[in-house]
Write a protein that holds these residues in place. Structure first.
Motif, mmCIF file in Angstrom:
data_model
loop_
_atom_site.group_PDB
_atom_site.id
_atom_site.type_symbol
_atom_site.label_atom_id
_atom_site.label_comp_id
_atom_site.label_asym_id
_atom_site.label_seq_id
_atom_site.Cartn_x
_atom_site.Cartn_y
_atom_site.Cartn_z
ATOM 1 N N ILE A 15 3.655 6.190 9.851
ATOM 2 C CA ILE A 15 5.104 6.358 9.672
ATOM 3 C C ILE A 15 5.516 5.252 8.713
ATOM 4 O O ILE A 15 5.279 4.068 8.993
ATOM 5 C CB ILE A 15 5.875 6.194 11.003
ATOM 6 C CG1 ILE A 15 5.374 7.192 12.035
ATOM 7 C CG2 ILE A 15 7.373 6.356 10.772
ATOM 8 C CD1 ILE A 15 5.982 7.021 13.429
ATOM 9 N N ARG A 16 6.079 5.597 7.566
ATOM 10 C CA ARG A 16 6.409 4.570 6.583
ATOM 11 C C ARG A 16 7.680 4.964 5.806
ATOM 12 O O ARG A 16 8.183 6.071 5.949
ATOM 13 C CB ARG A 16 5.232 4.302 5.639
ATOM 14 C CG ARG A 16 4.688 5.549 4.943
ATOM 15 C CD ARG A 16 4.157 5.246 3.587
ATOM 16 N NE ARG A 16 5.197 4.730 2.713
ATOM 17 C CZ ARG A 16 6.095 5.497 2.089
ATOM 18 N NH1 ARG A 16 6.092 6.816 2.245
ATOM 19 N NH2 ARG A 16 7.017 4.963 1.314
ATOM 20 N N GLY A 17 8.111 3.995 4.952
ATOM 21 C CA GLY A 17 9.401 4.164 4.275
ATOM 22 C C GLY A 17 10.421 3.433 5.131
ATOM 23 O O GLY A 17 10.455 3.631 6.362
ATOM 24 N N ALA A 18 11.227 2.594 4.474
ATOM 25 C CA ALA A 18 12.110 1.707 5.240
ATOM 26 C C ALA A 18 13.103 2.473 6.122
ATOM 27 O O ALA A 18 13.388 2.058 7.253
ATOM 28 C CB ALA A 18 12.832 0.773 4.278
ATOM 29 N N GLY A 19 13.636 3.574 5.623
ATOM 30 C CA GLY A 19 14.582 4.355 6.414
ATOM 31 C C GLY A 19 13.888 5.077 7.565
ATOM 32 O O GLY A 19 14.357 5.069 8.704
ATOM 33 N N ARG A 20 12.746 5.663 7.266
ATOM 34 C CA ARG A 20 12.020 6.441 8.294
ATOM 35 C C ARG A 20 11.574 5.551 9.453
ATOM 36 O O ARG A 20 11.642 5.955 10.606
ATOM 37 C CB ARG A 20 10.797 7.120 7.683
ATOM 38 C CG ARG A 20 11.144 8.354 6.884
ATOM 39 C CD ARG A 20 9.914 9.246 6.675
ATOM 40 N NE ARG A 20 10.274 10.358 5.817
ATOM 41 C CZ ARG A 20 10.169 10.334 4.493
ATOM 42 N NH1 ARG A 20 9.707 9.255 3.880
ATOM 43 N NH2 ARG A 20 10.522 11.376 3.777
ATOM 44 N N CYS A 125 6.694 3.987 -6.099
ATOM 45 C CA CYS A 125 6.445 4.164 -4.656
ATOM 46 C C CYS A 125 7.035 5.484 -4.171
ATOM 47 O O CYS A 125 7.227 6.428 -4.967
ATOM 48 C CB CYS A 125 6.949 2.992 -3.823
ATOM 49 S SG CYS A 125 6.130 2.940 -2.208
ATOM 50 N N ASN A 126 7.282 5.561 -2.886
ATOM 51 C CA ASN A 126 7.817 6.794 -2.318
ATOM 52 C C ASN A 126 9.043 6.420 -1.506
ATOM 53 O O ASN A 126 8.942 6.016 -0.355
ATOM 54 C CB ASN A 126 6.760 7.481 -1.442
ATOM 55 C CG ASN A 126 7.308 8.728 -0.786
ATOM 56 O OD1 ASN A 126 7.575 8.756 0.411
ATOM 57 N ND2 ASN A 126 7.519 9.762 -1.568
ATOM 58 N N SER A 127 10.187 6.525 -2.147
ATOM 59 C CA SER A 127 11.439 6.192 -1.481
ATOM 60 C C SER A 127 12.245 7.463 -1.285
ATOM 61 O O SER A 127 12.574 8.172 -2.241
ATOM 62 C CB SER A 127 12.225 5.196 -2.336
ATOM 63 O OG SER A 127 13.605 5.276 -2.009
ATOM 64 N N GLU A 128 12.556 7.703 -0.010
ATOM 65 C CA GLU A 128 13.372 8.863 0.353
ATOM 66 C C GLU A 128 14.730 8.785 -0.377
ATOM 67 O O GLU A 128 15.199 9.784 -0.931
ATOM 68 C CB GLU A 128 13.595 8.726 1.870
ATOM 69 C CG GLU A 128 14.032 9.915 2.593
ATOM 70 C CD GLU A 128 14.287 9.605 4.072
ATOM 71 O OE1 GLU A 128 14.508 8.439 4.468
ATOM 72 O OE2 GLU A 128 14.279 10.577 4.831
ATOM 73 N N ALA A 129 15.316 7.579 -0.400
ATOM 74 C CA ALA A 129 16.651 7.414 -0.997
ATOM 75 C C ALA A 129 16.598 7.630 -2.512
ATOM 76 O O ALA A 129 17.442 8.338 -3.078
ATOM 77 C CB ALA A 129 17.197 6.027 -0.662
ATOM 78 N N ALA A 130 15.590 7.039 -3.163
ATOM 79 C CA ALA A 130 15.480 7.197 -4.621
ATOM 80 C C ALA A 130 15.178 8.651 -4.978
ATOM 81 O O ALA A 130 15.772 9.225 -5.899
ATOM 82 C CB ALA A 130 14.399 6.268 -5.161
ATOM 83 N N THR A 191 14.454 3.110 -7.941
ATOM 84 C CA THR A 191 13.517 2.822 -6.847
ATOM 85 C C THR A 191 14.303 2.681 -5.549
ATOM 86 O O THR A 191 15.533 2.647 -5.562
ATOM 87 C CB THR A 191 12.746 1.497 -7.081
ATOM 88 O OG1 THR A 191 13.646 0.399 -6.879
ATOM 89 C CG2 THR A 191 12.132 1.420 -8.464
ATOM 90 N N GLY A 192 13.587 2.537 -4.458
ATOM 91 C CA GLY A 192 14.214 2.241 -3.177
ATOM 92 C C GLY A 192 14.204 0.740 -2.939
ATOM 93 O O GLY A 192 13.962 -0.043 -3.867
ATOM 94 N N ALA A 193 14.473 0.349 -1.698
ATOM 95 C CA ALA A 193 14.426 -1.070 -1.317
ATOM 96 C C ALA A 193 14.007 -1.187 0.138
ATOM 97 O O ALA A 193 14.353 -0.342 0.961
ATOM 98 C CB ALA A 193 15.786 -1.721 -1.497
ATOM 99 N N ASP A 194 13.258 -2.233 0.421
ATOM 100 C CA ASP A 194 12.920 -2.554 1.810
ATOM 101 C C ASP A 194 13.871 -3.598 2.368
ATOM 102 O O ASP A 194 14.114 -3.652 3.576
ATOM 103 C CB ASP A 194 11.475 -3.037 1.914
ATOM 104 C CG ASP A 194 10.520 -1.887 1.670
ATOM 105 O OD1 ASP A 194 10.278 -1.546 0.494
ATOM 106 O OD2 ASP A 194 10.066 -1.288 2.668
HETATM 107 P P1 RI2 Z 1 13.016 4.668 1.748
HETATM 108 C C1 RI2 Z 1 8.706 1.719 1.227
HETATM 109 O O1 RI2 Z 1 7.869 0.789 1.835
HETATM 110 C C2 RI2 Z 1 8.726 1.566 -0.286
HETATM 111 O O2 RI2 Z 1 8.684 0.211 -0.694
HETATM 112 C C3 RI2 Z 1 10.047 2.222 -0.581
HETATM 113 O O3 RI2 Z 1 10.521 1.931 -1.878
HETATM 114 C C4 RI2 Z 1 10.916 1.621 0.499
HETATM 115 O O4 RI2 Z 1 10.067 1.586 1.658
HETATM 116 C C5 RI2 Z 1 12.176 2.354 0.802
HETATM 117 O O5 RI2 Z 1 11.879 3.649 1.253
HETATM 118 P P2 RI2 Z 1 6.448 1.230 2.522
HETATM 119 O O6 RI2 Z 1 6.806 1.702 3.915
HETATM 120 O O7 RI2 Z 1 13.660 4.062 2.958
HETATM 121 O O8 RI2 Z 1 5.776 2.251 1.680
HETATM 122 O O9 RI2 Z 1 13.996 4.840 0.616
HETATM 123 O O10 RI2 Z 1 5.675 -0.082 2.581
HETATM 124 O O11 RI2 Z 1 12.250 5.921 2.055
#
Ligand code: RI2
Length: 318
Positions: A15-20, A125-130, A191-194
């Motif tokens: 499970i990854r992505g700062a929002g998720r 990267c993979n940002s849901e928001a971006a 891009t997104g942000a953590d």
């Molecule tokens: P959303 C991710 O971190 C990336 O750095 C991405 O840009 C950021 O979170 C924001 O992601 P990782 O979990 O919340 O891949 O926009 O280390 O999806």
């Protein structure tokens, strides 16, 4: 999914992505509360706060995690009765999840206004928001083309190109080190942000800062798409964001490293892009210059100094 399972999946980046990860933590705490047999305030508080503490620290850089956990745990700490604590906590957790989903959609709408028909967009990267900004612009009928990076060592770029391809968006997949070479063809980077600090610096996936630098040099706008819960309140107190350094196995297998006794693999997961390289941060409250980070923390996250000193135990100095 139980608490340890969710924590494990966040740690391993299943499970990854700062929002998720923030929404997954809220859901895990909701499930934990539902399955709890505590019937008095003290034991409910104790168990829930220990669970909150466990989840908040699983990944050290993404401030969305402690922010979410802190926001939804406030009623736990402030309640005077068991039923008040449980109902208040569950209501907050549900509304955080809904708010987070709406925030991403709103960011998509606002971000799409910064993309124009015919634009070439670079993302990292993979940002849901971006991605939502790009997908929304495409859904509005704009003809756009994307440069998406590979994102060593975890290859999150593969997830990004799958989403873009499924949406029918013309996409170029490049290795991270090719970003500078293609910048001259790009109109806007998103891009997104953590985490975002009080001085507007953006902490995001490793490799973001060199892209921002190349964009600045090429006079290409650099936009960051981030929900307000990615702003880091304790940076007001001078706390620094800890950059997560992950296992060297992600970069070079142990068997290879064994033959290289003088080599140390360094594997920071994130880097810091100074505010001066960021043109706008697209939040669900609107697009703001990075210099307005303080207002977001104070007005939209509604953190005041008392909260910072008492309510936020999850990011103690290392
Ligand atoms: P959303 C991710 O971190 C990336 O750095 C991405 O840009 C950021 O979170 C924001 O992601 P990782 O979990 O919340 O891949 O926009 O280390 O999806």
């Amino acid at each position: 999914m139980n608490l340890e399972e969710t924590a494990g999946k966040i740690r391993s980046m299943e499970i990854r992505g700062a929002g998720r990860i923030a929404r997954a933590a809220a859901q895990a705490l909701l499930d934990y509360s539902a399955g709890s047999d505590a019937t008095d305030l003290e034991s409910y508080q104790q168990r829930m706060l220990a669970a909150a503490d466990l989840l908040a620290t699983v990944r050290p850089t993404a401030v969305s995690l402690p922010n979410a956990v802190n926001l939804i745990s406030r009623p736990l700490r402030k309640a005077e009765r068991f039923d008040e604590a449980k109902a208040g906590f569950e209501e907050r957790a549900h509304s955080f999840i809904t708010l987070s989903e709406h925030a991403v959609a709103r960011i998509g709408e606002i971000g799409a206004r910064h993309i124009h028909d015919g634009d070439v967009v670079m993302t990292h990267c993979n940002s849901e928001a971006a991605l939502r900004c790009i997908l929304t612009a495409h859904a509005q009928g704009m003809d756009i083309e994307v440069y998406a990076t590979e994102v060593r060592p975890r290859n999150q770029g593969h997830i990004t190109i799958k989403t873009l391809s499924e949406a029918g968006i013309r996409t170029n997949f490049i290795v991270d080190s090719a970003a500078r070479s293609f910048m001259k063809e790009v109109d806007v980077c998103i891009t997104g942000a953590d985490a975002i600090t009080v001085n507007g610096a953006v902490i995001n996936k490793i490799g973001t800062a060199p892209i921002a630098l190349a964009a600045k040099e090429a006079r290409v706008n650099f936009l960051v798409a981030a929900e307000t819960y990615k702003f880091a309140p304790r940076t007001i107190l001078g706390e620094r964001i800890l950059i997560e350094e992950r296992t060297p196995d992600e970069v070079l297998p142990g068997a290879v490293r064994a033959g290289l006794p003088h080599v140390t693999v360094r594997n920071p997961a994130f880097d810091v892009t100074p505010a001066g390289y960021v043109d706008l941060i697209i939040t669900e409250q609107g697009a703001i210059p990075p210099g307005m980070a303080y207002s977001i923390i104070k007005e939209h996250l509604q953190w005041d100094m008392d909260d910072l000193c008492t309510d936020y135990p999850y990011c103690e100095e290392e």
